[in-house]
Motif scaffolding. Structure first.
Motif, PDB file in Angstrom:
ATOM      1  N   PHE A   1       0.845  -1.193   0.000  1.00 51.17           N
ATOM      2  CA  PHE A   1       0.000   0.000   0.000  1.00 51.17           C
ATOM      3  C   PHE A   1       0.881   1.243   0.000  1.00 51.17           C
ATOM      4  CE2 PHE A   1      -2.256   3.396   2.193  1.00 51.17           C
ATOM      5  CZ  PHE A   1      -3.422   3.471   1.434  1.00 51.17           C
ATOM      6  N   ARG A   2       1.916   1.226   0.840  1.00 52.94           N
ATOM      7  CA  ARG A   2       2.897   2.320   0.874  1.00 52.94           C
ATOM      8  C   ARG A   2       4.082   1.885   0.008  1.00 52.94           C
ATOM      9  NH1 ARG A   2       1.442   5.233   5.720  1.00 52.94           N
ATOM     10  NH2 ARG A   2       0.028   3.966   6.982  1.00 52.94           N
ATOM     11  N   SER A   3       4.238   2.518  -1.131  1.00 55.32           N
ATOM     12  CA  SER A   3       5.181   2.039  -2.149  1.00 55.32           C
ATOM     13  C   SER A   3       6.624   1.996  -1.655  1.00 55.32           C
ATOM     14  CB  SER A   3       5.085   2.903  -3.403  1.00 55.32           C
ATOM     15  OG  SER A   3       5.359   4.268  -3.107  1.00 55.32           O
ATOM     16  N   ALA A   4       6.982   2.847  -0.702  1.00 53.36           N
ATOM     17  CA  ALA A   4       8.366   2.855  -0.212  1.00 53.36           C
ATOM     18  C   ALA A   4       8.761   1.504   0.365  1.00 53.36           C
ATOM     19  CB  ALA A   4       8.541   3.950   0.839  1.00 53.36           C
ATOM     20  N   TYR A   5       7.783   0.772   0.882  1.00 54.81           N
ATOM     21  CA  TYR A   5       8.082  -0.511   1.520  1.00 54.81           C
ATOM     22  C   TYR A   5       8.410  -1.606   0.502  1.00 54.81           C
ATOM     23  CZ  TYR A   5       6.786   1.275   6.101  1.00 54.81           C
ATOM     24  OH  TYR A   5       6.754   1.990   7.283  1.00 54.81           O
TER      25      TYR A   5
ATOM     26  N   ASN B   1      -6.827 -10.750   4.501  1.00 55.79           N
ATOM     27  CA  ASN B   1      -5.514 -11.391   4.611  1.00 55.79           C
ATOM     28  C   ASN B   1      -4.415 -10.425   4.175  1.00 55.79           C
ATOM     29  OD1 ASN B   1      -3.908 -13.835   5.127  1.00 55.79           O
ATOM     30  ND2 ASN B   1      -3.595 -13.907   2.923  1.00 55.79           N
ATOM     31  N   ASN B   2      -4.623  -9.768   3.050  1.00 63.89           N
ATOM     32  CA  ASN B   2      -3.654  -8.799   2.570  1.00 63.89           C
ATOM     33  C   ASN B   2      -3.501  -7.644   3.557  1.00 63.89           C
ATOM     34  OD1 ASN B   2      -3.254  -6.044   0.945  1.00 63.89           O
ATOM     35  ND2 ASN B   2      -2.216  -7.673  -0.191  1.00 63.89           N
ATOM     36  N   GLY B   3      -4.637  -7.156   4.064  1.00 62.66           N
ATOM     37  CA  GLY B   3      -4.594  -6.059   5.022  1.00 62.66           C
ATOM     38  C   GLY B   3      -3.840  -6.436   6.283  1.00 62.66           C
ATOM     39  N   GLY B   4      -4.086  -7.650   6.774  1.00 61.36           N
ATOM     40  CA  GLY B   4      -3.412  -8.114   7.988  1.00 61.36           C
ATOM     41  C   GLY B   4      -1.914  -8.267   7.806  1.00 61.36           C
ATOM     42  N   TRP B   5      -1.502  -8.816   6.677  1.00 59.60           N
ATOM     43  CA  TRP B   5      -0.070  -9.000   6.435  1.00 59.60           C
ATOM     44  C   TRP B   5       0.638  -7.667   6.223  1.00 59.60           C
ATOM     45  CZ3 TRP B   5       3.358 -12.686   7.211  1.00 59.60           C
ATOM     46  CH2 TRP B   5       2.866 -13.955   7.524  1.00 59.60           C
ATOM     47  N   GLN B   6      -0.017  -6.764   5.510  1.00 60.59           N
ATOM     48  CA  GLN B   6       0.621  -5.460   5.324  1.00 60.59           C
ATOM     49  C   GLN B   6       0.656  -4.672   6.640  1.00 60.59           C
ATOM     50  OE1 GLN B   6       1.049  -3.353   1.902  1.00 60.59           O
ATOM     51  NE2 GLN B   6      -0.454  -4.442   0.655  1.00 60.59           N
ATOM     52  N   TRP B   7      -0.328  -4.889   7.489  1.00 57.55           N
ATOM     53  CA  TRP B   7      -0.292  -4.276   8.820  1.00 57.55           C
ATOM     54  C   TRP B   7       0.944  -4.768   9.573  1.00 57.55           C
ATOM     55  CZ3 TRP B   7      -0.131  -6.060  13.821  1.00 57.55           C
ATOM     56  CH2 TRP B   7      -0.404  -5.126  14.828  1.00 57.55           C
TER      57      TRP B   7
ATOM     58  N   SER C   1       3.648  -1.915   5.984  1.00 61.06           N
ATOM     59  CA  SER C   1       3.521  -1.339   4.642  1.00 61.06           C
ATOM     60  C   SER C   1       2.099  -0.961   4.277  1.00 61.06           C
ATOM     61  CB  SER C   1       4.034  -2.348   3.605  1.00 61.06           C
ATOM     62  OG  SER C   1       3.244  -3.533   3.622  1.00 61.06           O
ATOM     63  N   GLY C   2       1.141  -1.287   5.154  1.00 60.04           N
ATOM     64  CA  GLY C   2      -0.255  -1.129   4.782  1.00 60.04           C
ATOM     65  C   GLY C   2      -0.929   0.090   5.365  1.00 60.04           C
TER      66      GLY C   2
ATOM     67  N   TYR D   1      14.982  -1.843   7.461  1.00 58.50           N
ATOM     68  CA  TYR D   1      13.857  -0.966   7.154  1.00 58.50           C
ATOM     69  C   TYR D   1      14.323   0.475   6.972  1.00 58.50           C
ATOM     70  CZ  TYR D   1       9.716  -3.988   7.681  1.00 58.50           C
ATOM     71  OH  TYR D   1       8.721  -4.924   7.492  1.00 58.50           O
ATOM     72  N   LYS D   2      15.204   0.938   7.852  1.00 54.96           N
ATOM     73  CA  LYS D   2      15.683   2.328   7.765  1.00 54.96           C
ATOM     74  C   LYS D   2      16.408   2.570   6.450  1.00 54.96           C
ATOM     75  CE  LYS D   2      16.193   3.331  12.719  1.00 54.96           C
ATOM     76  NZ  LYS D   2      17.162   3.492  13.826  1.00 54.96           N
TER      77      LYS D   2
END
Length: 439
Positions: free
Chosen positions: A285-289, A366-372, A376-377, A433-434
């Motif tokens: 969802f957040r492209s930087a990730y 499922n996608n929302g939970g994993w990105q959470w 990245s979500g 991540y940084k």
């Protein structure tokens, strides 16, 4: 020119709504003035991708259809069940019936939208209307928007707006079950066997479709403790629509703020999928990730899948999932965080594994939970929040009851040492991540 020898029907196409009561699309079909023929298609585009020919979800669907067929036969009608690709099946049906209209309930996943567009085009060629209705959620797509007219990407303001808008009107049931006398007369329609579709019936014990008032009332207090029967495990029934989301939301609204919140999360993730379709295409969802340098160690991934990480709560969760097709939600968060942050394995790997194993698998949730879990979500846990599995076990399974049930080998020589040190893994994750997010 229509063939008068063919039965004139409106067809109601069951998909994620395997019930007759409070069914929006079925209600509208029964009000069409045409005799209604219910249809279900075992979709080869979906089934052929399943690697497990003992998939419990196929057994669940099959058993629900058997019950549906029996009920319809008691009403003097029947259920038409076909096996194949939807386009081929529909072309065959158009040869056999004088179809005057098709009714169905909307599905919001990418494949489902493409499938429905394809079938609508086939119908259009024969001037047959293809009607779709909202049934799987309370609010869909752009029904809940911010004051700026944009979709919400943070849950709390979305849930506040959802609750403000959710009057009794939106929770009212469709009286579809009262109009079944408008079904077409039919009997002994063929029903493919599981063996004909190359699947095996499993003797699985599925959760009940009723949620007790006591469980709903105690949900807030008990839902985080996996050893307790504190959750309804109703997900599989919501996934396949064997119960109505409206009736469940009505009860939750009267009984439990927290339980209703969980139902609002379903709508939230569905509207994210609808308004930000890139999440349905394997992107963060957040492209930087998408710039994170994942380690993706296949051997470590396999140990996670098998529940042999050396972290008891993680392993218990994976054993529960592999054995039953269910995992407690608190443990889902811990196992997902461990894969992504302790092992630095791409969240998409875990998402795909859960999709294969979970009885209540729903793409959006499922996608929302994993990105959470990955950070990245939408409304995600910040990347620097890294669950300590040992601390989580102490907090939510203090007596070790859940762990002992699913990891009986815990205190034996066969139980593995931790796959990675928590402090080391945390520091490695933060560094990785940084590096990605500061580019």
């Amino acid at each position: 020119m229509k063939n008068d020898k063919k039965p004139k029907v409106a067809i109601f196409w069951h998909r994620r709504d395997l019930r007759l009561a409070d069914n929006a699309g079925l209600y509208h079909a029964l009000n069409s003035g045409l005799p209604v023929l219910p249809l279900f298609i075992f979709d080869r585009n979906i089934l052929d991708k399943l690697t497990n020919r003992h998939d419990q979800r196929i057994t669940f669907i099959y058993d629900q259809l058997i019950d549906l067929k029996k009920t319809l036969q008691q009403k003097g009608s029947d259920l038409l069940v076909r096996y194949g690709t939807p386009d081929a099946v529909w072309l065959q049906i158009l040869e056999e019936y004088d179809v005057r209209a098709v009714y169905t309930n909307r599905d919001y996943e990418r494949y489902a939208i493409e499938r429905d567009d394809q079938i609508a085009a086939i119908m259009s060629q024969s001037s047959i209307p293809f009607y779709t209705f909202k049934d799987h959620v309370i609010f869909e797509k752009r029904e809940i928007l911010s004051g700026q007219g944009t979709p919400y990407t943070v849950f709390t303001p979305y849930s506040n707006a959802w609750r403000a808008r959710c009057t009794d009107f939106y929770l009212k049931s469709y009286p579809s079950e009262e109009r079944l006398d408008r079904l077409c007369k039919a009997s002994d329609l063929p029903f493919p066997t599981l063996a004909q579709m190359d699947f095996t019936h499993t003797n699985s014990a599925f959760p009940q479709k009723k949620v007790s008032p006591d469980l709903m009332a105690s949900y807030e207090e008990q839902r985080n403790y996996p050893a307790l029967q504190g959750t309804s495990q109703i997900g599989i029934h919501l996934r396949f629509g064997t119960i109505s989301i409206r009736s469940l939301a009505r009860k939750a609204k009267e009984t439990s703020f927290t339980y209703l919140n969980e139902l609002i999360w379903r709508d939230f993730y569905q509207q994210i999928l609808a308004n930000f379709p890139h999440v349905g295409e394997g992107k963060a969802f957040r492209s930087a990730y998408d710039l994170i340098g994942w380690r993706n160690n296949e051997e470590e991934f396999q140990l996670w899948c098998e529940g042999r990480t050396g972290y008891p709560l993680v392993d218990a969760g994976m054993h529960e999932l592999n054995t039953t097709g269910y995992m407690h939600n608190r443990v889902r968060m811990v196992t997902a965080s461990f894969l992504v942050k302790h092992l630095l394995i791409d969240w998409r790997w875990g998402e795909a594994y859960f999709a294969e194993k979970l009885l209540d698998y729903d793409f959006a949730a499922n996608n929302g939970g994993w990105q959470w879990a990955a950070g990245s979500g939408t409304d995600a846990a910040p990347y620097f929040r890294i669950f300590n599995p040992a601390a989580q076990a102490q907090k939510f399974d203090a007596k070790g009851e859940y762990i002992k049930k699913w990891v009986p080998e815990l205190n034996s020589l066969s139980y593995p040492s931790p796959i990675v040190d928590h402090k080391f893994a945390r520091e490695r994750c933060l560094k990785t991540y940084k590096e990605a997010l500061n580019r």
